[in-house]
Write a protein that holds these residues in place. Structure first.
Motif, mmCIF file in Angstrom:
data_model
loop_
_atom_site.group_PDB
_atom_site.id
_atom_site.type_symbol
_atom_site.label_atom_id
_atom_site.label_comp_id
_atom_site.label_asym_id
_atom_site.label_seq_id
_atom_site.Cartn_x
_atom_site.Cartn_y
_atom_site.Cartn_z
ATOM 1 N N GLU A 18 5.702 -15.357 19.301
ATOM 2 C CA GLU A 18 4.465 -16.108 19.020
ATOM 3 C C GLU A 18 4.682 -17.602 19.196
ATOM 4 N N LYS A 19 5.811 -18.113 18.694
ATOM 5 C CA LYS A 19 6.115 -19.540 18.835
ATOM 6 C C LYS A 19 6.252 -19.950 20.291
ATOM 7 N N ALA A 20 6.646 -18.987 21.139
ATOM 8 C CA ALA A 20 6.787 -19.259 22.569
ATOM 9 C C ALA A 20 5.477 -19.050 23.324
ATOM 10 N N GLY A 21 4.408 -18.695 22.595
ATOM 11 C CA GLY A 21 3.110 -18.545 23.227
ATOM 12 C C GLY A 21 2.793 -17.150 23.736
ATOM 13 N N VAL A 22 3.609 -16.168 23.357
ATOM 14 C CA VAL A 22 3.383 -14.783 23.782
ATOM 15 C C VAL A 22 2.503 -14.087 22.745
ATOM 16 N N SER A 23 1.474 -13.385 23.198
ATOM 17 C CA SER A 23 0.598 -12.648 22.292
ATOM 18 C C SER A 23 1.310 -11.403 21.775
ATOM 19 N N VAL A 24 1.208 -11.158 20.480
ATOM 20 C CA VAL A 24 1.780 -9.953 19.867
ATOM 21 C C VAL A 24 0.715 -9.300 18.997
ATOM 22 N N VAL A 25 0.883 -8.015 18.720
ATOM 23 C CA VAL A 25 -0.078 -7.312 17.878
ATOM 24 C C VAL A 25 0.082 -7.759 16.427
ATOM 25 N N GLU A 26 -1.002 -7.634 15.669
ATOM 26 C CA GLU A 26 -0.981 -8.001 14.257
ATOM 27 C C GLU A 26 0.005 -7.111 13.516
ATOM 28 N N THR A 27 0.805 -7.721 12.655
ATOM 29 C CA THR A 27 1.847 -6.998 11.924
ATOM 30 C C THR A 27 1.765 -7.330 10.447
ATOM 31 N N GLU A 28 1.926 -6.326 9.626
ATOM 32 C CA GLU A 28 1.981 -6.503 8.176
ATOM 33 C C GLU A 28 3.280 -5.880 7.671
ATOM 34 N N THR A 29 3.888 -6.478 6.673
ATOM 35 C CA THR A 29 5.083 -5.923 6.048
ATOM 36 C C THR A 29 4.736 -5.524 4.625
ATOM 37 N N VAL A 30 5.074 -4.292 4.257
ATOM 38 C CA VAL A 30 4.763 -3.777 2.930
ATOM 39 C C VAL A 30 6.015 -3.186 2.303
ATOM 40 N N ASP A 31 5.989 -3.041 0.975
ATOM 41 C CA ASP A 31 7.151 -2.530 0.251
ATOM 42 C C ASP A 31 6.900 -1.205 -0.455
ATOM 43 N N SER A 32 5.685 -0.675 -0.359
ATOM 44 C CA SER A 32 5.388 0.584 -1.046
ATOM 45 C C SER A 32 4.314 1.346 -0.277
ATOM 46 N N MET A 33 4.213 2.628 -0.551
ATOM 47 C CA MET A 33 3.184 3.441 0.094
ATOM 48 C C MET A 33 1.795 2.968 -0.325
ATOM 49 N N GLN A 34 1.626 2.610 -1.585
ATOM 50 C CA GLN A 34 0.337 2.128 -2.071
ATOM 51 C C GLN A 34 -0.077 0.866 -1.313
ATOM 52 N N VAL A 37 -1.110 1.820 2.327
ATOM 53 C CA VAL A 37 -2.453 2.395 2.415
ATOM 54 C C VAL A 37 -3.510 1.307 2.253
ATOM 55 N N SER A 38 -3.286 0.401 1.319
ATOM 56 C CA SER A 38 -4.226 -0.691 1.085
ATOM 57 C C SER A 38 -4.354 -1.570 2.328
ATOM 58 N N ARG A 39 -3.225 -1.954 2.919
ATOM 59 C CA ARG A 39 -3.238 -2.795 4.122
ATOM 60 C C ARG A 39 -3.846 -2.049 5.307
ATOM 61 N N ALA A 40 -3.548 -0.764 5.414
ATOM 62 C CA ALA A 40 -4.097 0.046 6.514
ATOM 63 C C ALA A 40 -5.616 0.092 6.431
ATOM 64 N N ASN A 41 -6.146 0.228 5.227
ATOM 65 C CA ASN A 41 -7.600 0.253 5.057
ATOM 66 C C ASN A 41 -8.233 -1.079 5.441
ATOM 67 N N LEU A 42 -7.516 -2.176 5.235
ATOM 68 C CA LEU A 42 -8.025 -3.490 5.634
ATOM 69 C C LEU A 42 -7.924 -3.699 7.144
ATOM 70 N N LEU A 43 -6.814 -3.280 7.740
ATOM 71 C CA LEU A 43 -6.600 -3.474 9.176
ATOM 72 C C LEU A 43 -7.437 -2.521 10.015
ATOM 73 N N GLY A 44 -7.603 -1.316 9.539
ATOM 74 C CA GLY A 44 -8.296 -0.291 10.306
ATOM 75 C C GLY A 44 -7.308 0.632 11.007
ATOM 76 N N TYR A 45 -7.855 1.663 11.582
ATOM 77 C CA TYR A 45 -7.044 2.689 12.242
ATOM 78 C C TYR A 45 -7.382 2.727 13.719
ATOM 79 N N PRO A 46 -6.542 3.215 14.606
ATOM 80 C CA PRO A 46 -5.212 3.778 14.340
ATOM 81 C C PRO A 46 -4.193 2.672 14.062
#
Length: 71
Positions: A18-34, A37-46
């Motif tokens: 990203e710092k070099a100007g390359v587009s990347v997909v949105e990424t989230e880091t989580v520490d639990s299944m809960q 699921v919460s982040r997945a519902n916000l981001l959408g599927y698949p």
């Protein structure tokens, strides 16, 4: 001359790209299944779930990725 090799976590590599100007997909880091699921519902599927670990650089070798997780 000695070659120095460093393995980056996926989120670290994406940050550098990203710092070099390359587009990347949105990424989230989580520490639990809960949280996942919460982040997945916000981001959408698949979406894709992947292991993020300094111990395993190749997720497929240990089954560390899910490409079609249940909602």
């Amino acid at each position: 001359m000695r070659k120095i090799t460093m393995i980056l976590a996926e989120y670290e590599a994406k940050g550098l790209l990203e710092k070099a100007g390359v587009s990347v997909v949105e990424t989230e880091t989580v520490d639990s299944m809960q949280d996942a699921v919460s982040r997945a519902n916000l981001l959408g599927y698949p979406l894709v779930l992947k292991l993020s670990s300094a111990l395993y650089s190749h997720k497929t070798e240990i089954g560390g990725g899910l490409s079609q997780p249940a909602q």
